[in-house]
Design a protein around this motif. Structure first.
Motif, short mmCIF file in Angstrom:
data_model
loop_
_atom_site.label_atom_id
_atom_site.label_comp_id
_atom_site.label_asym_id
_atom_site.label_seq_id
_atom_site.Cartn_x
_atom_site.Cartn_y
_atom_site.Cartn_z
N VAL A 1 14.77 6.03 -13.68
CA VAL A 1 13.42 6.60 -13.52
C VAL A 1 12.55 6.13 -14.68
O VAL A 1 11.77 6.90 -15.24
N ASP A 2 12.68 4.86 -15.04
CA ASP A 2 11.88 4.33 -16.13
C ASP A 2 10.47 4.01 -15.62
O ASP A 2 10.20 4.14 -14.41
N PRO A 3 9.53 3.63 -16.49
CA PRO A 3 8.15 3.39 -16.05
C PRO A 3 8.02 2.35 -14.94
O PRO A 3 7.04 2.38 -14.18
N GLY A 4 8.99 1.43 -14.85
CA GLY A 4 8.93 0.47 -13.74
C GLY A 4 9.01 1.16 -12.39
O GLY A 4 8.37 0.73 -11.42
N ASN A 5 9.77 2.24 -12.31
CA ASN A 5 9.85 3.01 -11.07
C ASN A 5 8.52 3.71 -10.78
O ASN A 5 8.11 3.81 -9.62
N PHE A 6 7.87 4.22 -11.83
CA PHE A 6 6.56 4.85 -11.64
C PHE A 6 5.61 3.86 -10.97
O PHE A 6 4.88 4.21 -10.04
N ALA A 7 5.62 2.62 -11.46
CA ALA A 7 4.69 1.62 -10.94
C ALA A 7 5.03 1.20 -9.52
O ALA A 7 4.16 1.19 -8.64
N THR A 8 6.29 0.84 -9.29
CA THR A 8 6.66 0.30 -7.98
C THR A 8 6.64 1.37 -6.89
O THR A 8 6.14 1.14 -5.79
N ASN A 9 7.17 2.56 -7.18
CA ASN A 9 7.20 3.61 -6.16
C ASN A 9 5.82 4.15 -5.85
O ASN A 9 5.49 4.42 -4.69
N SER A 10 4.99 4.30 -6.88
CA SER A 10 3.62 4.75 -6.65
C SER A 10 2.82 3.71 -5.89
O SER A 10 2.05 4.03 -4.98
N ALA A 11 3.02 2.43 -6.24
CA ALA A 11 2.33 1.36 -5.52
C ALA A 11 2.77 1.32 -4.06
O ALA A 11 1.95 1.11 -3.16
N ALA A 12 4.06 1.52 -3.82
CA ALA A 12 4.57 1.50 -2.45
C ALA A 12 3.95 2.62 -1.62
O ALA A 12 3.55 2.42 -0.47
N GLY A 13 3.88 3.83 -2.19
CA GLY A 13 3.29 4.94 -1.45
C GLY A 13 1.81 4.78 -1.24
O GLY A 13 1.28 5.10 -0.15
N ALA A 14 1.10 4.27 -2.25
CA ALA A 14 -0.35 4.11 -2.13
C ALA A 14 -0.73 3.04 -1.12
O ALA A 14 -1.69 3.18 -0.36
N ARG A 15 0.03 1.95 -1.07
CA ARG A 15 -0.31 0.83 -0.18
C ARG A 15 0.23 1.02 1.23
O ARG A 15 -0.43 0.66 2.20
N TYR A 16 1.44 1.54 1.34
CA TYR A 16 2.12 1.54 2.64
C TYR A 16 2.52 2.94 3.13
O TYR A 16 3.25 3.06 4.11
N SER B 1 -2.17 1.69 -9.32
CA SER B 1 -1.90 1.41 -10.73
C SER B 1 -1.56 2.71 -11.42
O SER B 1 -1.87 3.81 -10.93
N LEU B 2 -0.90 2.63 -12.58
CA LEU B 2 -0.54 3.84 -13.30
C LEU B 2 -1.78 4.65 -13.69
O LEU B 2 -1.82 5.87 -13.55
N GLU B 3 -2.80 3.94 -14.19
CA GLU B 3 -4.04 4.64 -14.56
C GLU B 3 -4.70 5.23 -13.33
O GLU B 3 -5.24 6.35 -13.37
N GLY B 4 -4.65 4.49 -12.21
CA GLY B 4 -5.26 4.98 -10.98
C GLY B 4 -4.52 6.19 -10.43
O GLY B 4 -5.14 7.13 -9.92
N VAL B 5 -3.18 6.17 -10.51
CA VAL B 5 -2.40 7.31 -10.05
C VAL B 5 -2.75 8.54 -10.90
O VAL B 5 -2.96 9.64 -10.37
N HIS B 6 -2.82 8.36 -12.20
CA HIS B 6 -3.17 9.47 -13.10
C HIS B 6 -4.54 10.03 -12.74
O HIS B 6 -4.71 11.26 -12.61
N ALA B 7 -5.54 9.16 -12.58
CA ALA B 7 -6.88 9.62 -12.24
C ALA B 7 -6.90 10.25 -10.85
O ALA B 7 -7.55 11.28 -10.63
N GLY B 8 -6.18 9.64 -9.92
CA GLY B 8 -6.17 10.14 -8.55
C GLY B 8 -5.52 11.51 -8.44
O GLY B 8 -5.99 12.37 -7.69
N LEU B 9 -4.45 11.72 -9.21
CA LEU B 9 -3.82 13.04 -9.20
C LEU B 9 -4.78 14.10 -9.73
O LEU B 9 -4.82 15.23 -9.22
#
Length: 422
Positions: free
Chosen positions: A41-56, A282-290
């Motif tokens: 559950v390192d930051p790479g997971n934050f980026a890839t999993n959040s990107a996957a949910g946001a895009r698809y 993006s991580l910043e976008g996820v933070h702002a979006g939340l």
């Protein structure tokens, strides 16, 4: 005068552990997999999993689930390898493989370590920026050096280090559990996402990134060292007892990590898919979006979890670097120099201003290419009775692990072909 002296055998380390009581005796067997799980559950997971949910949306739910099941199998095998042989995977590669092959293995393992540090340091730096406004480059330096404080706990024994990492994992679990409850999700769509399917090259790239972020090559190396160094077994019966404890350890720790990974995707899918905030992949976008869709508390929880993840996982990554060099080369270098070697690429990315989230996703793709180099030797070694003794793989286990390795190699080959052809 002759006296008969009654001597009693000294209790084994396992007997000492079990003498502490039933509950404490079982808890003492847990720990190594929790150290491994925080890297899942390192930051790479934050980026890839959040990107996957946001895009698809929920499309790639199945990838997260399959990757976590693969991780459970892989970590069980590597834990068993260290327990049965008293060697780490890099040590066995040095002893059992031809010297040229061993050197190639070492080089790719070092590249994997650098890619790992790239994800962890960048993620931690982004978290410091989100929480305190610290610029990315100084934030990266802070995260890179703060890992020494966590690593210093190893001087107090394996238990202090394991507990510190497990507490970090607990913070991450709680943060995402709260955010998932606040965000809600579409259970029907989530279940539909369990059906394997992809949509174009970009979804394949993300799927490979999720795989690389979930099945971590450096943790395959380090888990065998963690079980090797922990509680020595004196006979086959104790080895089986310890292995049962390690299986429970893997099940508990990676279930928690898998739940976090799934929550990352579900939160992004529920909050950002279709009409969500611009840049929510993006991580910043996820933070702002939340903050916009759920509330300030959700954004704060996300940033805290990201910070804890970066700090804990980079500590594990640095330890893995020691295991890699010591095992493949039988050499040690000062910890500060080791830290600088893997830290420099991450600081370079931050210094030249590359997009942090894109760098994170690409680092996870690099990790996915390193998986076969770690996984194939694990399968090959654990199927050998002369190495494993009574802990040798069941033929079905070997067949399943071989299938997993083949699927990973095939996915990476397809991804490379897509990238080159595109």
């Amino acid at each position: 005068m002759v006296t008969n002296e009654l001597t009693t055998a000294r209790p084994t380390p396992l007997q000492v552990a079990r003498a502490r009581g039933r509950l404490r005796g079982r808890l003492i067997l847990l720990g190594p997999a929790f150290v491994a799980a925080v890297a899942y559950v390192d930051p790479g997971n934050f980026a890839t999993n959040s990107a996957a949910g946001a895009r698809y949306g929920y499309l790639l739910v199945w990838v997260v689930v399959v990757a976590n099941l693969m991780a459970m199998l892989v970590q069980t095998l590597t834990a068993k390898l260290g327990l049965a042989t008293g060697r780490s995977l890099p040590e066995l590669c040095r002893e059992r493989l031809p010297k040229p092959v061993n050197r190639v293995m070492w080089v790719q393992a070092e590249l994997v370590a650098m890619a790992t540090d790239l994800a962890e340091v960048i993620g931690g730096a982004v978290a410091l920026y989100l929480l305190f406004g610290i610029p990315l480059l100084p934030g990266g330096i802070i995260i890179g050096t703060a890992a020494f404080a966590v690593l210093a706990l190893r001087s107090r024994g394996f238990r202090a280090f394991e507990i510190a990492i497990a507490v970090g994992l607990g913070v991450i679990v709680l943060a995402f559990a709260a955010n998932l409850l606040a965000a809600g999700s579409d259970p029907g769509s989530a279940v539909a996402g369990l059906v394997p399917r992809l949509q174009g090259t970009d979804s394949v790239l993300l799927a490979a990134g999720i795989l690389g972020a979930t099945v971590m090559p450096h943790v395959i190396y380090v888990h065998s060292a963690l079980t090797r160094d922990r509680i020595p077994a004196t006979d086959d019966t104790e080895r089986r007892t310890l292995f049962r404890g390690q299986r429970a350890d893997v099940l508990l720790a990676l279930t928690a990590a898998g739940a976090v990974n799934l929550a990352m995707l579900l939160i992004a899918a529920a909050s950002f898919r279709g009409g969500g905030p611009v840049g929510a992949d993006s991580l910043e976008g996820v933070h702002a979006g939340l903050g916009q869709t759920i509330g300030t508390a959700a954004a704060f929880g996300f940033a805290i979890a990201l910070l804890v993840s970066g700090l804990a996982s980079t500590s594990v990554g640095t330890y893995a670097g020691e295991v890699i060099m010591q095992g493949f080369l039988r050499r040690r270098i000062p910890l500060l120099l080791r830290r600088l070697v893997t830290l420099l690429p991450a600081l370079a990315v931050l210094a030249i201003g590359l997009d942090p989230t894109q760098a994170l996703v690409l680092s996870q793709v690099i990790l996915s290419f390193g998986i076969p180099f770690a996984l194939i030797p694990v399968v090959a070694f654990t199927r050998r009775r002369d190495l494993m003794g009574n802990l040798v793989n069941h033929p079905l286990t070997t067949a399943t692990a071989s299938l997993v390795a083949a699927l990973v190699v095939a996915l990476n080959a397809f991804l490379l072909w897509q990238v080159v052809a595109g």
